[in-house]
Scaffold this active site. Structure first.
Site, PDB file in Angstrom:
ATOM      1  N   SER A  21       0.837  -1.206   0.000  1.00 19.43           N
ATOM      2  CA  SER A  21       0.000   0.000   0.000  1.00 19.43           C
ATOM      3  C   SER A  21       0.875   1.261   0.000  1.00 19.43           C
ATOM      4  CB  SER A  21      -0.882  -0.010   1.251  1.00 19.43           C
ATOM      5  OG  SER A  21      -1.546   1.224   1.373  1.00 19.43           O
ATOM      6  N   CYS A 127      -2.103   2.697  12.588  1.00 14.21           N
ATOM      7  CA  CYS A 127      -2.454   4.091  12.879  1.00 14.21           C
ATOM      8  C   CYS A 127      -2.870   4.242  14.348  1.00 14.21           C
ATOM      9  CB  CYS A 127      -3.597   4.518  11.975  1.00 14.21           C
ATOM     10  SG  CYS A 127      -4.984   3.411  12.136  1.00 14.21           S
TER      11      CYS A 127
HETATM   12  C1  FMN Z   1       6.281   5.921   0.337  1.00 14.51           C
HETATM   13  C2  FMN Z   1       5.582   4.867   1.121  1.00 14.51           C
HETATM   14  C3  FMN Z   1       4.232   5.015   1.433  1.00 14.51           C
HETATM   15  C4  FMN Z   1       3.563   4.026   2.147  1.00 14.51           C
HETATM   16  N1  FMN Z   1       2.241   4.192   2.424  1.00 14.51           N
HETATM   17  C5  FMN Z   1       1.573   3.199   3.081  1.00 14.51           C
HETATM   18  C6  FMN Z   1       0.181   3.310   3.293  1.00 14.51           C
HETATM   19  O1  FMN Z   1      -0.486   4.262   2.900  1.00 14.51           O
HETATM   20  N2  FMN Z   1      -0.421   2.293   3.964  1.00 14.51           N
HETATM   21  C7  FMN Z   1       0.248   1.175   4.400  1.00 14.51           C
HETATM   22  O2  FMN Z   1      -0.363   0.281   4.981  1.00 14.51           O
HETATM   23  N3  FMN Z   1       1.573   1.047   4.184  1.00 14.51           N
HETATM   24  C8  FMN Z   1       2.232   2.026   3.533  1.00 14.51           C
HETATM   25  N4  FMN Z   1       3.568   1.876   3.287  1.00 14.51           N
HETATM   26  C9  FMN Z   1       4.262   0.645   3.735  1.00 14.51           C
HETATM   27  C10 FMN Z   1       4.415  -0.345   2.572  1.00 14.51           C
HETATM   28  O3  FMN Z   1       3.171  -0.744   2.058  1.00 14.51           O
HETATM   29  C11 FMN Z   1       5.191  -1.596   3.014  1.00 14.51           C
HETATM   30  O4  FMN Z   1       4.426  -2.328   3.932  1.00 14.51           O
HETATM   31  C12 FMN Z   1       6.522  -1.232   3.655  1.00 14.51           C
HETATM   32  O5  FMN Z   1       7.140  -0.193   2.907  1.00 14.51           O
HETATM   33  C13 FMN Z   1       7.468  -2.432   3.749  1.00 14.51           C
HETATM   34  O6  FMN Z   1       7.817  -2.907   2.490  1.00 14.51           O
HETATM   35  P1  FMN Z   1       9.190  -2.445   1.740  1.00 14.51           P
HETATM   36  O7  FMN Z   1      10.300  -2.649   2.714  1.00 14.51           O
HETATM   37  O8  FMN Z   1       9.248  -3.337   0.534  1.00 14.51           O
HETATM   38  O9  FMN Z   1       9.028  -1.014   1.386  1.00 14.51           O
HETATM   39  C14 FMN Z   1       4.265   2.861   2.568  1.00 14.51           C
HETATM   40  C15 FMN Z   1       5.625   2.720   2.266  1.00 14.51           C
HETATM   41  C16 FMN Z   1       6.282   3.694   1.544  1.00 14.51           C
HETATM   42  C17 FMN Z   1       7.735   3.474   1.219  1.00 14.51           C
END
Ligand code: FMN
Length: 310
Positions: A21, A127
């Site tokens: 997300s 949250c």
């Molecule tokens: C720019 C950005 C915005 C994100 N926004 C959300 C969000 O709106 N809701 C959510 O549940 N996780 C959000 N996340 C978390 C990601 O969905 C994911 O769970 C987290 O980044 C771990 O994965 P990664 O290490 O591959 O980035 C966000 C992550 C990033 C980097």
């Protein structure tokens, strides 16, 4: 020919790879066919319009990012009228991520967003719970369960609970959301961290603390996914630090049925396609007929004994 389909409860995905997300937008369709990915996952939607956190919102590291964005959101009506129509053009299930300040607001928001074109509700429980102490719902097993129960009452869509890693016992939270009726678990969101802008004697982030994501987080979140997999029977979607197919294979082998690719989408927007193709090639090389055979395929070393490692 490798069968790449995976089942997450009652939903079948054409392959196990989707974005985390907040890490894809409609614009991604300019660089890839959104029919190729297992699911489309929306940015978290909140009941009201939100501006998000004050800047600076991001600190970059060699192998990850620290971020406090604060879920800027234009509200559910904007999503239904302006964003969802783009995604209805694809035969790819849409996972709608929701977040709210109270249990009741989670339920109402999930009901409102259970419109045609939305296949799954993912509850982002990282949250603050404004009815209690302001700590994330996901830090408390009972609060996590209440959110899931309330959403289940208000929608006929499958509900995925996206856990926070900022807990001491993630397996206990996973068991609580499973008992509350979650159809799957996403493991996990960003891990709390902070940084200091020493030149200016200030916190580096406007919000002081933020979520750490990206490849540096993978061993930690992978360990949590493994713990969750041993604690629950419902499917798990891994999310933390994946950049390549090899990384995704780790998550599948410890027990995940699917994976979410996050931060790396900003570095290589076609990373998800590389992961899909790489998982398929691995299955072919290992003589597996279906990607689902990878789930939990890790074989413990013979000398393994349960022990606490400091
Ligand atoms: C720019 C950005 C915005 C994100 N926004 C959300 C969000 O709106 N809701 C959510 O549940 N996780 C959000 N996340 C978390 C990601 O969905 C994911 O769970 C987290 O980044 C771990 O994965 P990664 O290490 O591959 O980035 C966000 C992550 C990033 C980097």
């Amino acid at each position: 020919m490798v069968d790449m389909r995976v089942r997450i409860g009652e939903i079948e995905l054409k392959n196990p790879v989707m974005p985390g997300s907040g890490t894809m937008g409609e614009g991604l369709a300019r660089v890839m066919d959104l029919n190729r990915i297992g699911a489309i996952v929306t940015k978290t939607i909140t009941p009201d319009k939100r501006e998000g956190c004050v800047p600076p919102r991001m600190v970059e590291y060699k192998d990850g990012s620290l971020m406090a964005i604060g879920i800027p959101c234009k509200g559910p009506d904007h999503y239904i009228e302006e964003i969802l129509p783009h995604y209805r053009a694809y035969a790819t299930p849409v996972v709608c991520s929701v977040s709210a300040p109270t249990v009741e607001a989670f339920g109402q928001l999930a009901a409102k967003l259970s419109v045609p074109g939305v296949s799954v509700i993912e509850a982002n429980i990282s949250c603050p719970n404004l009815e209690q102490d302001g700590k994330a719902f996901g830090m408390d097993a009972e609060a996590s369960a209440r959110v899931v129960r309330r959403i289940k009452e208000s929608t006929d869509r499958p509900v995925w609970a996206k856990l926070t890693p900022n807990v001491t016992d993630i397996a206990a939270i996973a068991q609580a959301v499973e008992a509350a009726g979650a159809d799957a678990i996403t493991c996990a969101n960003g891990m709390l961290g902070m940084a200091v802008d020493v030149e200016n004697f200030q916190p580096a982030l406007g919000n002081i603390t933020g979520g750490m994501t990206g490849p540096c987080m993978r061993p930690i979140i992978l360990r949590m996914a493994w713990q969750v997999a041993r604690a629950v029977k419902i499917p798990i979607i891994g999310s933390g630090g994946m950049a390549t197919a090899r990384d995704a294979l780790e998550y599948l082998m410890v027990g995940c049925s699917a994976v979410q690719i996050g931060t790396i989408n900003f570095v290589r927007p076609t990373a998800m396609l590389e992961v899909i193709d790489g998982v398929e090639a691995f299955c072919r090389r290992k003589g597996l007929r279906a990607a689902r055979e990878l789930t939990g395929a890790m074989v413990p070393r013979r000398e393994f004994k349960e022990q606490q490692v400091a």
